[in-house]
Design an enzyme around this catalytic site. Structure first.
Site, short mmCIF file in Angstrom:
data_model
loop_
_atom_site.label_atom_id
_atom_site.label_comp_id
_atom_site.label_asym_id
_atom_site.label_seq_id
_atom_site.Cartn_x
_atom_site.Cartn_y
_atom_site.Cartn_z
N GLU A 43 93.22 50.14 -56.45
CA GLU A 43 94.06 50.92 -55.99
C GLU A 43 93.83 52.17 -56.35
O GLU A 43 93.90 52.54 -57.63
CB GLU A 43 95.50 50.17 -56.04
CG GLU A 43 96.29 49.94 -54.86
CD GLU A 43 95.67 49.11 -53.92
OE1 GLU A 43 95.10 49.46 -53.08
OE2 GLU A 43 96.05 47.60 -54.07
N HIS A 44 94.05 53.17 -55.53
CA HIS A 44 93.90 54.65 -55.83
C HIS A 44 92.45 54.96 -56.45
O HIS A 44 92.43 55.76 -57.05
CB HIS A 44 95.08 55.18 -56.58
CG HIS A 44 96.42 55.30 -55.87
ND1 HIS A 44 96.79 56.44 -55.36
CD2 HIS A 44 97.20 54.22 -55.33
CE1 HIS A 44 97.98 56.21 -54.70
NE2 HIS A 44 98.29 54.82 -54.53
N THR A 45 91.65 54.28 -56.20
CA THR A 45 90.26 54.34 -56.57
C THR A 45 89.39 54.74 -55.58
O THR A 45 88.44 55.36 -55.81
CB THR A 45 89.60 53.00 -57.12
OG1 THR A 45 89.82 51.99 -56.00
CG2 THR A 45 90.52 52.29 -58.26
N SER A 77 103.44 53.97 -26.70
CA SER A 77 103.35 53.02 -27.62
C SER A 77 104.41 51.95 -26.92
O SER A 77 105.63 52.26 -26.47
CB SER A 77 103.57 53.40 -28.89
OG SER A 77 104.06 52.13 -29.64
N GLY A 131 104.89 50.86 -42.18
CA GLY A 131 105.34 51.16 -43.55
C GLY A 131 105.42 50.63 -44.45
O GLY A 131 106.23 50.35 -45.42
N GLY A 133 102.39 49.28 -46.07
CA GLY A 133 101.43 49.24 -47.05
C GLY A 133 100.20 48.35 -46.71
O GLY A 133 99.43 48.20 -47.31
N SER A 135 98.58 49.53 -43.76
CA SER A 135 97.61 50.26 -43.24
C SER A 135 97.53 50.12 -41.37
O SER A 135 96.80 49.96 -40.80
CB SER A 135 96.09 49.76 -43.24
OG SER A 135 95.81 50.37 -44.38
N GLU A 165 93.40 61.26 -40.04
CA GLU A 165 94.52 60.95 -40.98
C GLU A 165 94.64 62.17 -41.93
O GLU A 165 96.05 62.62 -41.98
CB GLU A 165 94.04 59.65 -41.78
CG GLU A 165 95.09 59.56 -42.82
CD GLU A 165 95.50 57.93 -42.80
OE1 GLU A 165 95.31 57.14 -41.98
OE2 GLU A 165 96.17 57.56 -43.83
N ASP A 177 90.95 52.28 -46.07
CA ASP A 177 91.66 51.59 -44.90
C ASP A 177 90.83 51.65 -43.39
O ASP A 177 90.66 50.68 -42.90
CB ASP A 177 93.10 51.97 -44.42
CG ASP A 177 93.75 52.24 -45.75
OD1 ASP A 177 93.41 51.51 -46.80
OD2 ASP A 177 95.01 53.02 -45.76
C1 GLA Z 1 96.43 53.80 -49.11
C2 GLA Z 1 95.46 54.93 -48.69
C3 GLA Z 1 93.88 54.40 -49.29
C4 GLA Z 1 94.24 54.12 -50.53
C5 GLA Z 1 95.51 53.13 -51.12
C6 GLA Z 1 95.39 52.84 -52.40
O1 GLA Z 1 96.45 52.76 -48.37
O2 GLA Z 1 95.31 55.10 -47.18
O3 GLA Z 1 92.98 55.33 -48.89
O4 GLA Z 1 93.87 55.21 -51.36
O5 GLA Z 1 96.57 53.85 -50.51
O6 GLA Z 1 94.58 52.27 -52.96
#
Ligand code: GLA
Length: 381
Positions: A43-45, A77, A131, A133, A135, A165, A177
Site C-alpha cells: 500500500e502506497h508503494t 450514469s 468510495g 477503497g 477503485s 485520474e 488500480d
Molecule cells: C489508491 C491509489 C493507488 C495506490 C493505493 C494505495 O488506491 O489509487 O495508486 O497508491 O491508493 O496503495
C-alpha cells in the site's frame, strides 16, 4: 448473510445497452467492462516505484458508447441523476468536475495519445461500491478506455487512464488500480513492479478459504489532502536520502532520517515493499501463518507509521482475526474504505457476524461485505 452482489456480466451488459438506447435514442456501438480491485499487499508503494499485489474483483463497471460527429461529449450514469456535457475540444485540466471527470479525462487522454474521437455519447453502470477503497474510479476509467479503444495496447490504455485520474480528476494516485483493472486474469493476483514496469501473474490457491472484503462505509477521497501529503512526505524522504525513489532506500538509512514523521512514512514504504515479496512466497506455499503475520505487520505499519487507518478499519481487522480469519488488513488508499481478510470457508459467517456486531456496539455505520473471487481484467464487446 448478504454479500454485495457483483451482478451477472451478461445481464449487466444488456442492461447498459438498453439504458444507453433509451437515453440517447440510438444503439451503443460497443460496451467496455472493467473490474474494481482489492490489494493483498503493497500500500502506497506504487508511486514509490515499489511492488504491489492486487486482485481484480468480480464487481465491475460497464461503459456503453457511440461515436458522434457533433464535437460534443455526453456522460451519463445509471447511478446518477446528472449528465455532464461539453465540447471535446474544451476538455483538459480543470474543465470537468465530479465523477464525470474520470470518464471525460479518458476521452481527453486518448485524444492526446492520438486516438481519433470527434464526439462521443457515454453511459456507465457499476456494481463497484463507490468510495470504498476498491477503485471504482479506475474501473470507470478503464471501462471507458477499452470501450473506446478495444484494440489498443493495454499499457497505453493504462497510461491514458492514469493521466485522466491525475491530470483531469486531480487525484495524485500511483497506477496500481489501472494496471490491475486492465491486466488481471481470473484466479490470479497481479504482481506489479513499478520500477521495471514488469507485471507477473501470481496464481492464487485459496482452496478452503474466502477472500472477504469488508467496506467500513467510511468514505475515502483521494483528492483531499491526506493522500497527497503522504506522497509528498515520501518524495521528501527520497530527496533527503539522495535516492531517486524510496524503492532504492534501505531500512537502515531510513532510520537515520531526522524528521520523525518523514522517517515513519519512509519506514512504512520500505518495509511494505519487502512484505510484498514475502507475501508472494507465503501465498505460493499456502503458509497461512506467515501470510497472517505479514498482514498483521502491514496493518500496524499503516496504522502507526503511515497513519492512514481509522477506528472502523482497526476494529474490522481485529475482530475478523478474533473470529477466525487467518489474515486481515486494511487495503487501498486509507482514511476509510475497506479491509481484506482471508477466512477459512467455515468461519466466514462468524467473521461477518462478529464484525457487524462490533460495529453496532461501537456506533459505526453498518459495514458491507463482499467476496473477492479473483476475477478477469477489462474486456470489450
Ligand atoms: C489508491 C491509489 C493507488 C495506490 C493505493 C494505495 O488506491 O489509487 O495508486 O497508491 O491508493 O496503495
Amino acid at each position: 448473510m448478504a454479500y454485495l452482489d457483483p451482478g451477472d456480466p451478461v445481464q449487466l451488459a444488456a442492461q447498459v445497452r438498453a439504458a444507453f438506447e433509451e437515453r440517447y435514442d440510438a444503439p451503443a456501438a460497443a460496451v467496455g467492462r472493467a473490474p474494481g480491485r482489492v490489494n493483498l499487499m503493497g500500500e502506497h508503494t506504487d508511486y514509490n516505484a515499489g511492488l504491489v499485489l492486487p486482485v481484480a474483483l468480480p464487481h465491475t463497471t460497464h461503459a456503453a458508447w457511440r461515436p458522434t460527429t457533433d464535437g460534443r461529449l455526453r456522460v451519463a450514469s445509471r447511478q446518477r441523476e446528472s449528465t455532464w456535457e461539453g465540447r471535446v475540444d474544451d476538455l483538459g485540466p480543470d474543465a470537468v468536475d465530479g465523477w464525470a471527470a474520470y470518464a471525460a479525462g479518458v476521452v481527453w487522454a486518448l485524444r492526446e495519445a492520438g486516438v481519433e474521437i470527434p464526439g462521443c455519447d457515454l453511459l456507465v453502470d457499476s456494481t463497484v461500491p463507490v468510495g470504498a477503497g476498491l477503485s471504482s474510479s479506475a474501473a470507470l476509467e478503464c471501462a471507458v478506455a477499452v470501450a473506446l479503444a478495444p484494440d489498443a495496447d493495454r499499457r497505453l490504455l493504462a497510461a491514458a487512464c492514469i493521466r485522466a485520474e491525475t491530470e483531469i480528476a486531480g487525484a495524485p494516485t500511483g497506477g496500481m488500480d489501472q494496471y490491475v483493472a486492465l491486466l488481471a486474469e481470473p484466479g490470479q493476483a497481479l504482481l506489479i513492479d513499478f520500477e521495471s514496469d514488469e507485471t507477473t501473474q501470481v496464481p492464487l490457491d485459496l482452496t478452503g478459504h474466502t477472500l472477504l472484503v469488508t467496506d467500513t462505509r467510511v468514505s475515502h477521497e483521494l483528492t483531499d489532502g491526506g493522500y497527497g501529503s503522504r506522497r509528498a512526505d515520501c518524495e521528501e524522504a527520497a530527496r533527503q536520502l539522495r535516492v531517486p525513489t524510496l524503492r532504492r532506500a534501505s531500512l537502515a538509512t531510513v532510520e537515520d532520517l531526522e524528521d520523525e514523521r518523514v522517517r515513519r512514512r519512509a519506514r512504512h514504504v520500505v518495509t511494505e515493499i519487502s512484505r510484498v515479496t514475502a507475501a508472494v512466497n507465503a501465498l505460493a506455499t499456502s503458509d497461512w501463518g506467515a501470510v497472517g503475520e505479514l498482514f498483521r505487520r502491514s496493518h500496524a505499519s499503516m496504522r502507526d507509521d503511515f497513519e492512514i487507518s481509522t477506528p472502523e478499519l482497526d476494529a474490522a481487522v481485529v475482530v475478523a482475526v478474533e473470529a477466525g480469519a487467518v489474515a486481515a488488513r486494511m487495503t487501498g488508499g486509507g482514511f476509510g474504505g475497506s479491509t481484506v481478510a482471508i477466512v477459512p470457508d467455515d468461519r466466514v459467517e462468524a467473521v461477518m457476524r462478529a464484525v457487524d456486531a462490533t460495529f453496532v456496539l461501537e456506533g459505526f455505520k453498518p459495514p458491507a461485505h463482499l467476496r473477492a473471487e479473483p476475477s478477469a481484467g477489462a474486456s470489450a464487446g
